[in-house]
Structure formats: C-alpha cells, structure tokens
Write an enzyme that holds these catalytic residues in place. Structure first.
Site, PDB file in Angstrom:
ATOM      1  N   LYS A 222      46.886  38.953  50.591  1.00 24.37           N
ATOM      2  CA  LYS A 222      48.286  38.821  51.333  1.00 24.37           C
ATOM      3  C   LYS A 222      48.118  38.605  53.075  1.00 24.37           C
ATOM      4  O   LYS A 222      48.740  38.097  53.435  1.00 24.37           O
ATOM      5  CB  LYS A 222      48.993  40.382  50.993  1.00 24.37           C
ATOM      6  CG  LYS A 222      50.227  40.372  51.818  1.00 24.37           C
ATOM      7  CD  LYS A 222      51.221  39.115  51.262  1.00 24.37           C
ATOM      8  CE  LYS A 222      52.505  39.119  52.337  1.00 24.37           C
ATOM      9  NZ  LYS A 222      53.459  40.222  52.161  1.00 24.37           N
ATOM     10  N   CYS A 276      56.815  39.218  58.983  1.00 26.35           N
ATOM     11  CA  CYS A 276      55.690  39.264  58.204  1.00 26.35           C
ATOM     12  C   CYS A 276      54.207  38.505  58.990  1.00 26.35           C
ATOM     13  O   CYS A 276      53.335  38.955  59.360  1.00 26.35           O
ATOM     14  CB  CYS A 276      55.371  38.911  56.945  1.00 26.35           C
ATOM     15  SG  CYS A 276      56.280  37.395  56.476  1.00 26.35           S
TER      16      CYS A 276
END
Ligand code: SAJ
Length: 442
Positions: A222, A276
């Site tokens: 991720k 993010c």
C-alpha cells in the site's frame, strides 16, 4: 474459537463484524459488510456521527454514489448499528480498524488514533476474534505497534487469544463503494491461515483479486503503490522545470517520450495534494527505520511540495514582465480542491500557494466551484485582479471563455498550473500566458 470455525461463521454470514472508525473508509466498509448479510457494529467516538448513522443519514460529504441509499437500508434493517461504546465490540468475531494515520510536519506517522483503537479493542475482544488493520500504516507497524498494544491490555497472545492482520484500503473520495468492491486487496496475516480467513471475509464484498501475504508485505504494497505515484509525478514535475529552463514544452516532450515503449511520463502540475499520495511515501520511509538512507522518496516529496512555490514564481515573473510585482498585486487563485472536479481540499497545493503569495504581500482572491466558501462566478471573483492562476483542472475552467477572463482582469496575465489552456488560445484572447513546463512566451 479456531480460525476454521471463524471461517465457517464468515462463510455462513454468522460472524459479527466490528468496524472501528466510521469515516470515509470505515463507514462504507461497515455498510458493505452489512449488505453482504453480516451483523455489523460500528464504533465511532463522535456521538453526533453515531446518531446520524443510526438515523440512516450519511455523514460523509461529497458525492458518493450509492452510499446514502446503502446506509439507509442497512440501518433500517438493523444490520448496521453504530455506537460509542467499545464494550459492544465484545460480541464481534472480526474487528476492522479504520482510523486516521496522518504524518506530522516532521513526516513522522501520528498513530494516536491507531494506538487508542488497538488498546481499546485489546481490552474487549472476544477469544479467537480476528483483528484487521485497514488503515494505511508504515511497514512494520503491525509488529511494532498494533500487536503489542492488542496483547498488553489483558495479557493476550496473538495467534492464541486473537488473530491479527493488515488489509490496507484503496478507496478514493467519490468512488468509495466502487473502489471497495472493484479493487484487489492484499490480505496480510500474521499466519498463512489468518490470511486465508481474511480472504474468505473480503470475498463476501470484494470482486477484485484477494492476494494472501504476510503483514509486512501488505504494509509495503500500500505505501509503495502511492510512493511510486509520488515519485513518478515528481519526475514529470522535474522534467517540466527542465523544459522551462531549456526552451521546451513539457506536454510536447511528454507526448514524444511516451511514444517510446515502456515510458509513461505522468502530468506535471501545480503540486500534489490529497489524503494519501503526499503521506504514504513518508510512511514507507518510516518503515525503513533508518536502516538505509531514504533519498529518492524524500527528494520526490521535495520536488512535488515545491511546485506551488514554482507557480508563485511564475506569477511573480509574469508581473515583473509588465513592470509589476507580487507585493500589493491582486491575485486570483482558481481552484482550491486537490483534484479536478472534487470538493476535497485535503493537503491542497493551492493552500501552499496562497500562503506563499500572501507572504510576498499579494492580495489573494480564491475561487473554486466545488468548495462552498469559494464558489461563485469566476469572472466576478477575478474582476480587478492583476493575474489569474489556474491550480486545478476543474471542468468549469476548461469551459471558461478566456476573452471574458481577460475583460475581467485588470492586467491580462494568466498563469496555468495544470496546462488547461494552450498558449495560442491565451494569445487569441489577448492574455499573457505562463505555464508549468512551458518556456516563457516572449
Ligand atoms: N497529480 C499530478 N500529476 C499526475 C497525477 C496526479 O500532479 O499525473 C496530482 C493531482 O493533481 C493531485 C495529487 O497528485 O493533487 C493526487 O492525485 P491522484 O490522481 O493520485 O489522486 P488521489 O490522491 O486520490 O490518489 C488515489 C490513490 N488511490 C488510493 O490510495 C486507493 C492512488 O493510489 C491512485 O493511483 C489514484 O487515486 C488514481 O490513480 O486515481
């Protein structure tokens, strides 16, 4: 309860699912597991949010197709219940943790919410429950942070009293439900059997691949996928600066480079914002834990963070070219969201630009049709300004009549941070045009 029993309860939808944190990740996740047939207990510390959810009202802002209807349905049917009481999670066979994991100004992860959640879950979790951290975390966080805190509350032992895994989410504002069901997930378990049970759980809501792995792999994937994007955007930005310095046009150079097999130069622009991309490189770097110097990730962050400053310098050069300066100039900033046709302003590059401009003494007017406090007619907001700076490629700016923009401006100066326009279009409208990646138009 053994993992085999838990997996069977999952497959028969008899498992009770707990979700800690009903934000833009946790709430859709809770609603989707409820829709899949599970009884879901949502833990949220904000009592007003709990009340809204239990009343079937979607507290998440922005346009999230399908979410409001889904939430109304599963709460009406009593399959999703929100609470502020951790004690209610004692019934849960699976507990998902979806709390924020931001980084601070020193780029260090702030795990306050994660640590509180792990302590509280560890204090109530039933024997044999499966705890899954969905928040994006630095590699090694399950081992170094989550496991110890889950164990110490009551002297529990992982893989004996409870099971533990990491399954980072891949949601995007505006596509919460579709991303959750469509995108593949990495199911990282502290044991292979745990990973398999996680896959069985996510198979009830995910159509994408479910790849089993260990926890550190899930944490690496991720953070790496977003660090990869940040580095590639930084390459585009640095190439754009090279084009400005050498007399090139970034868009033309990019078009021709991308004809070369295996090349895919991304888009240079006015900066990198969002919830993010700017953060995950630092989480990946944190996981390296000082064992190796993290040079590329940090350099890419620096390149991208400097782009709003570069746009400010383009505006300063543009004003200087007509005998003006930023100090005392009226500057219109068009676009405040971090992404085109979005209302999300988290880590907005425009916020940095506004700070730079004001520090130089400019008087700034902000417009953004997607952000309530800055909405309104573009040309009215631009009226009387000495320069207009486009920071976000909103459709409304793509459709803008440049002649009307020029008529509204006091000085006909346009700085294009996202290459929404061409130099020819601007010239036809009588505007002096400066853009990221374009050598100065003489
Ligand atoms: N940006 C550029 N140049 C580009 C692409 C983006 O300057 O070529 C800027 C955008 O303007 C924005 C920022 O970067 O300010 C982030 O844009 P983004 O397109 O990456 O959108 P995000 O932040 O919503 O990223 C999400 C991520 N998805 C998840 O975390 C699940 C990212 O991994 C995806 O790659 C991205 O969406 C996507 O591809 O849409």
């Amino acid at each position: 309860m053994l993992l085999g029993e838990l997996q069977s309860k999952i497959e028969h939808r008899q498992a009770v699912v707990g979700v800690v944190g009903l934000g833009y990740v946790g709430l859709p996740v809770a609603a989707m597991f409820a829709q899949a047939g599970f009884r879901v207990i949502g833990l949220e510390i904000k009592s007003d949010r709990v009340a809204a959810i239990n009343a079937g009202h979607n507290p998440i802002e922005g346009n999230e197709p399908g979410l409001a209807e889904l939430l109304a349905g599963v709460t009406r049917e009593g399959r999703l219940h929100a609470t502020t009481e951790y004690a209610e999670l004692a019934q849960a066979d699976v507990i998902l943790i979806d709390v924020e994991t931001p980084v601070d100004e020193k780029h260090q992860p702030q795990y306050v919410a994660l640590k509180a959640a792990c302590r509280s879950v560890g204090a109530v979790t039933k024997p044999g429950a499966l705890v899954i951290v969905e928040s994006t975390i630095a590699p090694g966080t399950i081992e170094r942070v989550a496991r110890p805190l889950l164990e110490e509350s009551r002297g529990l032992k992982v893989n004996v009293d409870f099971y533990l895994g990491a399954c980072p989410e891949r949601v995007m504002p505006g596509k919460l439900l579709s991303n959750l069901s469509r995108l593949s997930r990495v199911c990282g378990g502290t044991t292979p059997e745990t990973a398999q049970t996680m896959a069985a759980l996510y198979r009830t809501i995910v159509q994408g691949d479910l790849d089993v792995a260990d926890c550190v792999t899930a944490e690496l994937v991720k953070t790496a996928e977003n660090a990869y994007r940040d580095v590639n955007i930084a390459f585009a930005n640095e190439l754009a600066l090279a084009c400005e310095a050498t007399g090139g046009d970034f868009l033309r150079v990019r078009e021709l480079v991308n004809k070369s097999p295996g090349r895919n130069v991304l888009l240079a622009g006015a900066g990198v914002g969002g919830h993010c991309i700017p953060k995950d490189s630092w989480l990946l770097a944190h996981g390296v834990n000082g064992r190796f110097p993290v040079r590329l990730l940090a350099a890419a962050r620096e390149v991208n963070d400097l782009m709003p400053h570069h746009v400010a310098s383009l505006a300063a050069q543009a004003l200087h070219a007509i005998g003006g300066q930023l100090a005392g100039a009226h500057v219109a900033v068009l676009g405040y969201a971090y992404l085109e046709d979005s209302d999300d302003t988290r880590n907005s590059p425009s916020a940095d630009l506004v700070r730079y401009l004001q520090a130089e003494g400019a008087i700034v007017a902000i417009h953004d049709p997607w952000v309530q406090e800055y909405e309104g007619d573009v040309c009215q907001r631009v009226h009387g300004c000495d320069v207009a700076i486009v920071m976000v490629a909103h459709q409304v700016y793509k459709d803008l009549d440049l002649a009307a923009l020029k008529a509204a401006l006091r000085q006909p100066v346009l700085v294009d941070g996202r290459r929404v326009y061409t130099a020819e279009q601007a010239k036809r409208a009588g505007l002096m045009y400066h853009a990221v990646g374009l050598a100065d138009v003489k």
